[in-house]
Design a protein around this motif. Structure first.
Motif, PDB file in Angstrom:
ATOM      1  N   UNK A  36       0.824  -1.202   0.000  1.00  0.00           N
ATOM      2  CA  UNK A  36       0.000   0.000   0.000  1.00  0.00           C
ATOM      3  C   UNK A  36       0.860   1.255   0.000  1.00  0.00           C
ATOM      4  N   UNK A  37       0.210   2.414   0.031  1.00  0.00           N
ATOM      5  CA  UNK A  37       0.927   3.690   0.115  1.00  0.00           C
ATOM      6  C   UNK A  37       1.828   3.730   1.341  1.00  0.00           C
ATOM      7  N   UNK A  38       1.380   3.146   2.444  1.00  0.00           N
ATOM      8  CA  UNK A  38       2.201   3.152   3.663  1.00  0.00           C
ATOM      9  C   UNK A  38       3.454   2.314   3.480  1.00  0.00           C
ATOM     10  N   UNK A  39       3.332   1.154   2.818  1.00  0.00           N
ATOM     11  CA  UNK A  39       4.514   0.337   2.580  1.00  0.00           C
ATOM     12  C   UNK A  39       5.493   1.054   1.644  1.00  0.00           C
ATOM     13  N   UNK A  40       4.974   1.780   0.667  1.00  0.00           N
ATOM     14  CA  UNK A  40       5.842   2.572  -0.209  1.00  0.00           C
ATOM     15  C   UNK A  40       6.583   3.630   0.601  1.00  0.00           C
ATOM     16  N   UNK A  41       5.863   4.334   1.438  1.00  0.00           N
ATOM     17  CA  UNK A  41       6.477   5.383   2.257  1.00  0.00           C
ATOM     18  C   UNK A  41       7.546   4.816   3.186  1.00  0.00           C
ATOM     19  N   UNK A  42       7.231   3.707   3.827  1.00  0.00           N
ATOM     20  CA  UNK A  42       8.188   3.083   4.752  1.00  0.00           C
ATOM     21  C   UNK A  42       9.432   2.616   3.998  1.00  0.00           C
ATOM     22  N   UNK A  43       9.226   2.023   2.819  1.00  0.00           N
ATOM     23  CA  UNK A  43      10.363   1.553   2.021  1.00  0.00           C
ATOM     24  C   UNK A  43      11.251   2.710   1.590  1.00  0.00           C
ATOM     25  N   UNK A  44      10.650   3.770   1.066  1.00  0.00           N
ATOM     26  CA  UNK A  44      11.430   4.926   0.620  1.00  0.00           C
ATOM     27  C   UNK A  44      12.226   5.527   1.772  1.00  0.00           C
ATOM     28  N   UNK A  45      11.599   5.632   2.937  1.00  0.00           N
ATOM     29  CA  UNK A  45      12.284   6.227   4.088  1.00  0.00           C
ATOM     30  C   UNK A  45      13.459   5.367   4.550  1.00  0.00           C
ATOM     31  N   UNK A  49       0.226  -4.920 -11.388  1.00  0.00           N
ATOM     32  CA  UNK A  49      -0.887  -4.106 -11.869  1.00  0.00           C
ATOM     33  C   UNK A  49      -2.051  -4.105 -10.883  1.00  0.00           C
ATOM     34  N   UNK A  50      -2.295  -5.237 -10.224  1.00  0.00           N
ATOM     35  CA  UNK A  50      -3.394  -5.326  -9.258  1.00  0.00           C
ATOM     36  C   UNK A  50      -3.159  -4.434  -8.048  1.00  0.00           C
ATOM     37  N   UNK A  51      -1.926  -4.391  -7.568  1.00  0.00           N
ATOM     38  CA  UNK A  51      -1.632  -3.581  -6.385  1.00  0.00           C
ATOM     39  C   UNK A  51      -1.726  -2.090  -6.675  1.00  0.00           C
ATOM     40  N   UNK A  52      -1.598  -1.717  -7.933  1.00  0.00           N
ATOM     41  CA  UNK A  52      -1.876  -0.344  -8.317  1.00  0.00           C
ATOM     42  C   UNK A  52      -0.728   0.622  -8.119  1.00  0.00           C
ATOM     43  N   UNK A  53      -1.069   1.882  -7.894  1.00  0.00           N
ATOM     44  CA  UNK A  53      -0.122   2.987  -7.921  1.00  0.00           C
ATOM     45  C   UNK A  53       1.080   2.822  -6.995  1.00  0.00           C
ATOM     46  N   UNK A  54       0.920   2.406  -5.710  1.00  0.00           N
ATOM     47  CA  UNK A  54       2.092   2.331  -4.830  1.00  0.00           C
ATOM     48  C   UNK A  54       3.193   1.421  -5.367  1.00  0.00           C
TER      49      UNK A  54
END
Length: 596
Positions: A338-347, A380-385
């Motif tokens: 999700x968006x949170x996992x993307x944020x955590x990974x980037x950080x 593709x299913x997981x979408x934008x993040x």
């Protein structure tokens, strides 16, 4: 029963969590020759047969992990769960909810079951659901099991109208047992009618599936074009030395993937990595060096990544002498991104500097769960993040199977992708990566809060190691430490008892009252529970990952640490609780990103 004649054909959907043995129940009903496979795939399976004089169609739906809230189940799984009812001619007569009686049924399991069934199939699903208990071997003393599991199981049974049945693999009277199950389903249909799916939701899911298929096809075409272009940079059989740094979540399959690449058991897979470790070998004629690192948490922000983990990741760069030229960023395919996992990974990746992304290939582990779907379907299913992360890595990605490790094709393809990436780069990651910007300074209070939560994470990790080592193996004679069940940081476990074990002390602090019906989405949760919820999700994920690593046989776990000090654990809990009461955060389970 005369009413049974009104159902010359019987259509059922087998639902349940991974490890529930839906496949076994399906094989018992239709006969061993029907050959349902195990419960790991994102695909539905349909089997037909003639049983007790009637045509029977069974559809095995994809599974969720026990204790995983709906938002942690991959979008691909959720879409297939919704659409599996369309495989039944004229729709299903019954949802057969399978529960494995060899496993404790916790409150978090009940909540996950309710959330998945009710959200994906609607409120009316309960009028058409019957629970089937399955033990695999000898039939259990079901009344004792229901009594021992207490409120969580009994509450779920009430939601299903107290309809249940027992099937086991070695029952000599299986034909009689199956006939009894059919009679119960007939009675349920007579009372409640057949299940009718929501046409609008089904159409939305069909549209989603078609959209994902088109995006996946486009991604595959782009990947093939990119590969052809990069292979053109490699001439004369050039094979660089590959110095690989492996990063990712705790229990993302990093160590197992490293072993797969080296084709040797060089790293300790299946347990938490505490120190960066380097191993080397020759793979397909190439010199390969791999450094495995400790992982960060999936759900906790980067501020809660311990200094020890950060130090080991930084040290790992220097272990790839002179420096790494490949970074593999690992993610399991059986959980959402999700968006949170993307944020955590980037950080967390900021530790290595902005240029790190030029060296990253995203590697997805546990490819087995995709079935006939491609990795592009998952992305593709997981979408934008997830698509954002893939784009940041130059659209470089790969997937590895956890089974059939003898097939070296997957490793050869990964090595070629590494070579293609290295061929397009004229520099390597520095052992002292640049800092493009200074991270915001943490207050003394923030550092103290992070330290306390990290301390609690470590203590609870050790406590669960002890519990799995002694309790899950059935050693009921041992005295338990004061219980803090998986998820007790988010809620008070309902008053359930386990034979041979002491109950939690009544004086222990109740951290959150569970909702009346238990559904996570029915509760207006205060801000102070946000991090407590993340703790529960980390432990549920840890438990399911360990079960996956052990092939579902979680009661044979060995080699864990001894019991942690209970007083120290409780003191730490109180400190974390005090901080939570003054903290606010947007971190939680809910995600608006591409729900099925």
């Amino acid at each position: 029963m005369e009413e049974a004649s009104s159902l010359p054909e019987l259509n059922g959907v087998l639902v349940g969590s991974k490890g529930s043995w839906k496949h076994l129940v399906g094989n018992i009903i239709l006969g061993r020759d029907c050959m349902f496979t195990t419960d790991i795939s994102a695909e539905s399976e349909k089997r037909e047969g003639t049983v007790c004089g009637r045509k029977v169609t069974l559809v095995k739906a994809p599974s969720w992990w026990r204790g995983y809230p709906l938002c942690d189940t991959p979008a691909l799984f959720k879409t297939e769960m919704m659409l599996c009812t369309s495989l039944c001619p004229a729709g299903p007569h019954a949802f057969i909810l399978v529960i494995n009686t060899n496993l404790v049924f916790k409150e978090s399991y009940r909540r996950a079951t309710v959330e998945h069934l009710q959200t994906l199939y609607g409120q009316s699903v309960w009028d058409h659901t019957i629970i089937v208990f399955c033990s695999g071997l000898a039939c259990p003393a079901i009344d004792d099991y229901i009594q021992s599991e207490g409120v969580p199981l009994q509450s779920l049974m009430r939601q299903c109208g107290n309809r249940y049945h027992v099937l086991c693999n070695e029952d000599m009277n299986s034909v009689v047992k199956v006939k009894e199950l059919f009679d119960k389903i007939d009675a349920m249909v007579l009372a409640n009618g057949s299940y009718e799916s929501d046409g609008q939701l089904m159409q939305s899911a069909e549209d989603k599936r078609r959209e994902v298929a088109q995006k996946a096809a486009n991604m595959q075409l782009t990947s093939q074009t990119q590969k052809k272009k990069l292979r053109g940079l490699i001439t004369g059989g050039w094979q660089p030395e590959l110095r690989i740094l492996i990063l990712g979540w705790v229990f993302s399959g990093k160590s197992k993937a490293a072993n797969t690449i080296l084709n040797a058991e060089e790293f300790q897979a299946g347990s938490r990595t505490l120190e960066s470790t380097v191993r080397s070998g020759e793979v397909d004629g190439r010199r390969v060096t791999i450094v495995d690192t400790p992982g960060w948490w999936k759900f906790f922000p980067a501020m809660f990544t311990s200094p020890a983990v950060k130090s080991e990741v930084t040290r790992a760069v220097s272990l790839c002498s002179p420096s790494p030229n490949v970074i593999l960023l690992m993610f399991p395919l059986d959980t959402s991104f999700t968006e949170k996992q993307l944020e955590i990974t980037l950080d967390n990746m900021k530790l290595l500097g902005e240029s790190v992304w030029r060296h990253v290939i995203v590697v997805f582990t546990f490819e087995d769960c995709l079935g006939d779907n491609t990795i592009e379907h998952h992305i593709a299913s997981e979408g934008k993040p997830l698509c954002t992360l893939i784009k940041l890595c130059g659209k470089r990605y790969h997937c590895l199977r956890s089974k059939n490790k003898d097939d070296r094709t997957q490793v050869t393809e990964l090595l070629e992708k590494m070579e293609e990436m290295v061929a397009g780069k004229l520099f390597y990651l520095s052992a002292e990566p640049e800092r493009d910007e200074e991270p915001p300074s943490e207050t003394a209070e923030g550092k103290g809060a992070a330290k306390e939560v990290n301390h609690e994470l470590d203590i609870e990790w050790d406590r669960q190691n002890w519990e799995m080592s002694h309790i899950v193996k059935g050693n009921g004679s041992m005295e338990l430490p004061p219980l803090m069940e998986v998820g007790e940081l988010c809620k008070k476990t309902e008053e359930q008892t386990v034979p041979g074990h002491n109950q939690a002390k009544s004086s222990e602090k109740t951290w959150r009252k569970s909702s009346r019906h238990g559904e996570a989405h029915d509760v207006q949760r205060p801000e102070l529970t946000a991090y407590s919820m993340m703790l529960e999700r980390e432990w549920n994920r840890r438990e399911t990952c360990m079960e996956q690593n052990l092939g579902g046989n979680i009661w044979t776990i060995k080699g864990f640490q001894s019991e942690p000090d209970a007083k120290e654990k409780l003191r730490s809990c109180e400190k974390v609780q005090a901080w939570l009461e003054t903290s606010s955060s947007g971190y939680g389970c809910g995600s608006s990103v591409h729900e099925a």
